[in-house]
Design a protein around this motif. Structure first.
Motif, PDB file in Angstrom:
ATOM      1  N   PRO A 230       0.796  -1.230   0.000  1.00  0.00           N
ATOM      2  CA  PRO A 230       0.000   0.000   0.000  1.00  0.00           C
ATOM      3  C   PRO A 230       0.826   1.276   0.000  1.00  0.00           C
ATOM      4  CG  PRO A 230      -0.891  -1.602   1.555  1.00  0.00           C
ATOM      5  CD  PRO A 230       0.418  -2.144   1.076  1.00  0.00           C
ATOM      6  N   SER A 231       2.029   1.251   0.580  1.00  0.00           N
ATOM      7  CA  SER A 231       2.826   2.470   0.635  1.00  0.00           C
ATOM      8  C   SER A 231       3.189   2.971  -0.756  1.00  0.00           C
ATOM      9  CB  SER A 231       4.110   2.222   1.434  1.00  0.00           C
ATOM     10  OG  SER A 231       4.896   1.213   0.814  1.00  0.00           O
ATOM     11  N   GLU A 232       3.196   2.074  -1.741  1.00  0.00           N
ATOM     12  CA  GLU A 232       3.549   2.470  -3.095  1.00  0.00           C
ATOM     13  C   GLU A 232       2.416   3.223  -3.791  1.00  0.00           C
ATOM     14  OE1 GLU A 232       4.744  -0.932  -5.275  1.00  0.00           O
ATOM     15  OE2 GLU A 232       6.379  -1.463  -3.929  1.00  0.00           O
ATOM     16  N   LEU A 233       1.217   3.184  -3.226  1.00  0.00           N
ATOM     17  CA  LEU A 233       0.061   3.732  -3.912  1.00  0.00           C
ATOM     18  C   LEU A 233      -0.045   5.254  -3.802  1.00  0.00           C
ATOM     19  CD1 LEU A 233      -2.592   1.083  -2.804  1.00  0.00           C
ATOM     20  CD2 LEU A 233      -1.447   1.228  -5.010  1.00  0.00           C
ATOM     21  N   HIS A 234       0.763   5.900  -2.972  1.00  0.00           N
ATOM     22  CA  HIS A 234       0.565   7.313  -2.681  1.00  0.00           C
ATOM     23  C   HIS A 234       1.484   8.239  -3.472  1.00  0.00           C
ATOM     24  CE1 HIS A 234      -2.011   6.255   0.767  1.00  0.00           C
ATOM     25  NE2 HIS A 234      -1.159   5.273   0.954  1.00  0.00           N
ATOM     26  N   GLU A 236       2.415   8.551  -6.817  1.00  0.00           N
ATOM     27  CA  GLU A 236       2.118   9.051  -8.154  1.00  0.00           C
ATOM     28  C   GLU A 236       0.803   8.445  -8.625  1.00  0.00           C
ATOM     29  OE1 GLU A 236       4.800   9.708 -12.154  1.00  0.00           O
ATOM     30  OE2 GLU A 236       4.803   7.705 -11.267  1.00  0.00           O
ATOM     31  N   PHE A 237       0.018   9.229  -9.340  1.00  0.00           N
ATOM     32  CA  PHE A 237      -1.208   8.699  -9.936  1.00  0.00           C
ATOM     33  C   PHE A 237      -0.843   8.114 -11.296  1.00  0.00           C
ATOM     34  CE2 PHE A 237      -5.080   8.444 -12.250  1.00  0.00           C
ATOM     35  CZ  PHE A 237      -6.095   8.297 -11.320  1.00  0.00           C
ATOM     36  N   VAL A 238      -0.924   6.784 -11.400  1.00  0.00           N
ATOM     37  CA  VAL A 238      -0.511   6.091 -12.621  1.00  0.00           C
ATOM     38  C   VAL A 238      -1.709   5.400 -13.258  1.00  0.00           C
ATOM     39  CG1 VAL A 238       0.897   4.224 -13.582  1.00  0.00           C
ATOM     40  CG2 VAL A 238       1.851   5.743 -11.836  1.00  0.00           C
ATOM     41  N   VAL A 239      -1.886   5.653 -14.553  1.00  0.00           N
ATOM     42  CA  VAL A 239      -2.801   4.862 -15.374  1.00  0.00           C
ATOM     43  C   VAL A 239      -1.924   3.935 -16.197  1.00  0.00           C
ATOM     44  CG1 VAL A 239      -4.627   4.881 -17.103  1.00  0.00           C
ATOM     45  CG2 VAL A 239      -4.402   6.802 -15.505  1.00  0.00           C
ATOM     46  N   LEU A 240      -2.075   2.641 -15.994  1.00  0.00           N
ATOM     47  CA  LEU A 240      -1.164   1.672 -16.596  1.00  0.00           C
ATOM     48  C   LEU A 240      -1.870   0.829 -17.648  1.00  0.00           C
ATOM     49  CD1 LEU A 240       1.708   0.231 -16.339  1.00  0.00           C
ATOM     50  CD2 LEU A 240       0.499  -1.446 -14.935  1.00  0.00           C
ATOM     51  N   LYS A 316       7.255 -10.244 -13.631  1.00  0.00           N
ATOM     52  CA  LYS A 316       7.243  -9.914 -12.205  1.00  0.00           C
ATOM     53  C   LYS A 316       7.240  -8.403 -11.996  1.00  0.00           C
ATOM     54  CE  LYS A 316       9.527 -14.149 -10.635  1.00  0.00           C
ATOM     55  NZ  LYS A 316      10.730 -14.728  -9.979  1.00  0.00           N
ATOM     56  N   ILE A 317       7.949  -7.695 -12.863  1.00  0.00           N
ATOM     57  CA  ILE A 317       7.989  -6.234 -12.756  1.00  0.00           C
ATOM     58  C   ILE A 317       6.634  -5.635 -13.091  1.00  0.00           C
ATOM     59  CG2 ILE A 317       9.014  -4.137 -13.725  1.00  0.00           C
ATOM     60  CD1 ILE A 317      11.584  -5.737 -14.176  1.00  0.00           C
ATOM     61  N   ILE A 318       6.024  -6.121 -14.174  1.00  0.00           N
ATOM     62  CA  ILE A 318       4.738  -5.551 -14.585  1.00  0.00           C
ATOM     63  C   ILE A 318       3.646  -5.851 -13.561  1.00  0.00           C
ATOM     64  CG2 ILE A 318       3.903  -7.477 -16.001  1.00  0.00           C
ATOM     65  CD1 ILE A 318       3.608  -3.776 -16.878  1.00  0.00           C
ATOM     66  N   LEU A 319       3.710  -7.001 -12.896  1.00  0.00           N
ATOM     67  CA  LEU A 319       2.714  -7.312 -11.867  1.00  0.00           C
ATOM     68  C   LEU A 319       2.834  -6.355 -10.686  1.00  0.00           C
ATOM     69  CD1 LEU A 319       2.675 -11.233 -11.784  1.00  0.00           C
ATOM     70  CD2 LEU A 319       1.217  -9.677 -13.075  1.00  0.00           C
ATOM     71  N   ARG A 320       4.066  -6.020 -10.303  1.00  0.00           N
ATOM     72  CA  ARG A 320       4.258  -5.041  -9.219  1.00  0.00           C
ATOM     73  C   ARG A 320       3.732  -3.671  -9.637  1.00  0.00           C
ATOM     74  NH1 ARG A 320       9.374  -7.597  -8.512  1.00  0.00           N
ATOM     75  NH2 ARG A 320      10.416  -5.886  -9.605  1.00  0.00           N
ATOM     76  N   MET A 321       3.956  -3.317 -10.897  1.00  0.00           N
ATOM     77  CA  MET A 321       3.477  -2.025 -11.387  1.00  0.00           C
ATOM     78  C   MET A 321       1.951  -1.969 -11.390  1.00  0.00           C
ATOM     79  SD  MET A 321       6.164  -1.336 -14.513  1.00  0.00           S
ATOM     80  CE  MET A 321       5.614   0.339 -14.819  1.00  0.00           C
ATOM     81  N   MET A 322       1.307  -3.073 -11.750  1.00  0.00           N
ATOM     82  CA  MET A 322      -0.154  -3.117 -11.712  1.00  0.00           C
ATOM     83  C   MET A 322      -0.665  -2.836 -10.301  1.00  0.00           C
ATOM     84  SD  MET A 322      -1.196  -6.455 -13.962  1.00  0.00           S
ATOM     85  CE  MET A 322      -0.614  -6.694 -15.638  1.00  0.00           C
ATOM     86  N   SER A 323      -0.067  -3.501  -9.329  1.00  0.00           N
ATOM     87  CA  SER A 323      -0.543  -3.394  -7.952  1.00  0.00           C
ATOM     88  C   SER A 323      -0.370  -1.997  -7.377  1.00  0.00           C
ATOM     89  CB  SER A 323       0.197  -4.409  -7.067  1.00  0.00           C
ATOM     90  OG  SER A 323      -0.137  -5.726  -7.439  1.00  0.00           O
ATOM     91  N   SER A 324       0.556  -1.212  -7.926  1.00  0.00           N
ATOM     92  CA  SER A 324       0.803   0.126  -7.396  1.00  0.00           C
ATOM     93  C   SER A 324       0.219   1.226  -8.280  1.00  0.00           C
ATOM     94  CB  SER A 324       2.311   0.350  -7.214  1.00  0.00           C
ATOM     95  OG  SER A 324       2.993   0.228  -8.443  1.00  0.00           O
ATOM     96  N   SER A 325      -0.596   0.860  -9.264  1.00  0.00           N
ATOM     97  CA  SER A 325      -1.239   1.844 -10.142  1.00  0.00           C
ATOM     98  C   SER A 325      -2.620   2.200  -9.602  1.00  0.00           C
ATOM     99  CB  SER A 325      -1.365   1.288 -11.562  1.00  0.00           C
ATOM    100  OG  SER A 325      -0.090   1.046 -12.128  1.00  0.00           O
ATOM    101  N   GLN A 326      -3.113   3.357 -10.005  1.00  0.00           N
ATOM    102  CA  GLN A 326      -4.446   3.781  -9.586  1.00  0.00           C
ATOM    103  C   GLN A 326      -5.532   3.314 -10.547  1.00  0.00           C
ATOM    104  OE1 GLN A 326      -5.149   5.169  -6.674  1.00  0.00           O
ATOM    105  NE2 GLN A 326      -2.983   4.990  -6.174  1.00  0.00           N
ATOM    106  N   LEU A 327      -5.203   3.218 -11.817  1.00  0.00           N
ATOM    107  CA  LEU A 327      -6.144   2.725 -12.826  1.00  0.00           C
ATOM    108  C   LEU A 327      -5.399   1.822 -13.794  1.00  0.00           C
ATOM    109  CD1 LEU A 327      -8.416   5.710 -14.017  1.00  0.00           C
ATOM    110  CD2 LEU A 327      -9.198   3.538 -13.067  1.00  0.00           C
ATOM    111  N   LEU A 328      -6.060   0.753 -14.218  1.00  0.00           N
ATOM    112  CA  LEU A 328      -5.494  -0.153 -15.211  1.00  0.00           C
ATOM    113  C   LEU A 328      -6.319  -0.029 -16.489  1.00  0.00           C
ATOM    114  CD1 LEU A 328      -4.926  -3.265 -12.925  1.00  0.00           C
ATOM    115  CD2 LEU A 328      -3.261  -1.514 -13.578  1.00  0.00           C
TER     116      LEU A 328
END
Length: 431
Positions: A230-234, A236-240, A316-328
């Motif tokens: 959760p700490s990664e979510l604050h 940057e607002f990322v649309v991935l 593995k990298i893209i899965l981490r990026m998904m989890s820390s994005s605000q919108l997919l």
């Protein structure tokens, strides 16, 4: 415990969606009373010149080398002369070599020789052939005719997903290919217990071809692949957007909406990321191929301050990026009915809101509605409104609220789909 032989060219460490489907069967079948063995090659790893065996608590992988075959070597001679090769490809298709390259033909003969020797000395209760390539289907049919072992054909795709286009107008070559593919698929399906495929519209299409019963086994996600921090979510607002872009996808609707949002709201720490979208293999005018010049097209709307477009990265990298994005972002396959695309299931597993642009009027919009996992936008104005809502919540709370239906989402885990396949095997093997 009944023994299953699974024939698939793709397993990990080859990082393609086909590998994850095969590995799900290998990993989870034993939980539901079946002992799986996967027969494959050395995809994604250094090839060996001998057969190797990998034994796990849940099953076995047999890897065989893909040695040159006599017919494969003949085809290699044709491949050196482009004009002759084009003519000979048509001949190979007509002969049932629907995977016409020399390497694919080698794979067929190597797989066939090993299977014949294996089945002479070891008893299996069932075979599963996973498409693609085509020769897995052919092998199961031929081995059944010789050894009388029941088999199931498992399809990730149709022979070409273009045949599900809402305005499909094939050229002469495509008509010829569709005719031959349909003829041989009907033949290879004719003795199967049943077949499985990844979407209902595609199942209906195959059931027009064969009286053999079909069932839905979607792709899915491995639950343990996602670790949300959760700490990664604050930050940057990322649309991935993860993965490839296709020519028929209506990306301009999304880009115009983002441009309007940026010009109106002047967001800070806002970024759109197309991870894996930068591919050089797109051909201009190929309606169903990869997007031609995607970076140039995106840059007409969004500059580098607000948008990144990259090559493929490790899963593995893209899965981490998904989890820390605000919108997919999921760009709908609105011109091709029944196309999920594998990433939609990883999106579900990340438990982040999904933005579908535009409505595909098919399986993805149905999935999002049933799982309550996101939003659908058919116009730039609707994209703008979704971004404005999400960004304002993020600014106020450090996160964009997610309200997916967990019970519905878990139906699409790989384990759940293997459970469904096992239930089908129980039913048909008993009957």
């Amino acid at each position: 415990m009944k023994k299953i032989l699974i024939i698939s060219c793709f397993t990990l460490p080859a990082d393609v969606i086909a590998s994850y489907r095969t590995m799900a069967y290998l990993k989870h079948f034993k939980t539901f009373g079946y002992e799986p063995t996967v027969l494959t090659h050395y995809g994604g790893m250094k090839a060996q010149k001998e057969v190797t065996f990998e034994d796990y608590e849940y099953g076995r992988i047999i890897r065989i080398p893909n040695e040159p075959s006599l017919f494969g070597n003949i085809v290699r001679l044709f491949e050196r002369i482009p004009i002759i090769n084009k003519i000979s490809i048509l001949a190979r298709w007509a002969m049932g070599y629907l995977d016409a390259s020399s390497d694919s033909i080698d794979s067929y003969y190597n797989m066939k020789a090993y299977c014949v020797n294996l089945l002479d000395i070891r008893q299996y209760d069932l075979m599963i052939g996973i498409f693609s390539p085509h020769h897995h289907l052919k092998l199961c049919y031929q081995l059944h005719m010789r050894f009388q072992i029941p088999y199931v054909l498992d399809f990730r795709d149709l022979w070409s997903n273009r045949i599900m286009a809402r305005n499909y107008h094939p050229n002469i070559t495509e008509r010829f290919q569709d005719l031959l593919d349909g003829y041989y698929w009907k033949k290879w399906l004719s003795k199967a217990l049943f077949f499985t495929i990844t979407s209902e519209p595609w199942k209906a299409r195959l059931e027009r071809l064969t009286p053999v019963k079909g069932y839905l086994i979607t792709n899915g996600f491995e639950e343990e692949s996602f670790t949300l921090q959760p700490s990664e979510l604050h930050d940057e607002f990322v649309v991935l957007h993860a993965g490839s872009l296709y020519e028929h996808q209506k990306i301009n609707i999304f880009l115009a909406g983002v441009k309007q949002f940026i010009e109106t709201c002047k967001p800070i720490n806002f970024k759109v990321k197309f991870i894996g979208g930068d591919r050089s293999s797109g051909i201009e005018g190929d309606r169903f191929g990869f997007m031609h010049a995607p970076v140039k097209r995106i840059r007409r709307y969004l500059n580098a301050d607000y948008c990144d477009v990259t090559h493929r990265v490790d899963k593995k990298i893209i899965l981490r990026m998904m989890s820390s994005s605000q919108l997919l972002l999921f760009l709908g396959h609105s011109e091709i009915e029944g196309w999920y695309s594998g990433k939609i299931f990883d999106y579900l597993a990340s438990r982040r809101p999904i933005l579908l642009v535009p409505d595909d009027s098919s399986v993805v919009s149905k999935l999002i509605k049933e799982t309550k996992s996101g939003f659908i936008a058919n116009t730039p104005e609707r994209v703008y409104m979704c971004l404005q809502l999400a960004y304002s919540q993020w600014k106020a709370n450090g996160n964009f609220r997610y309200s997916g239906d967990e019970e519905e989402i878990l139906k699409y885990s790989r384990k759940s789909q293997v459970k469904n396949m096992s239930a089908l095997l129980d039913k048909h093997l008993i009957s």
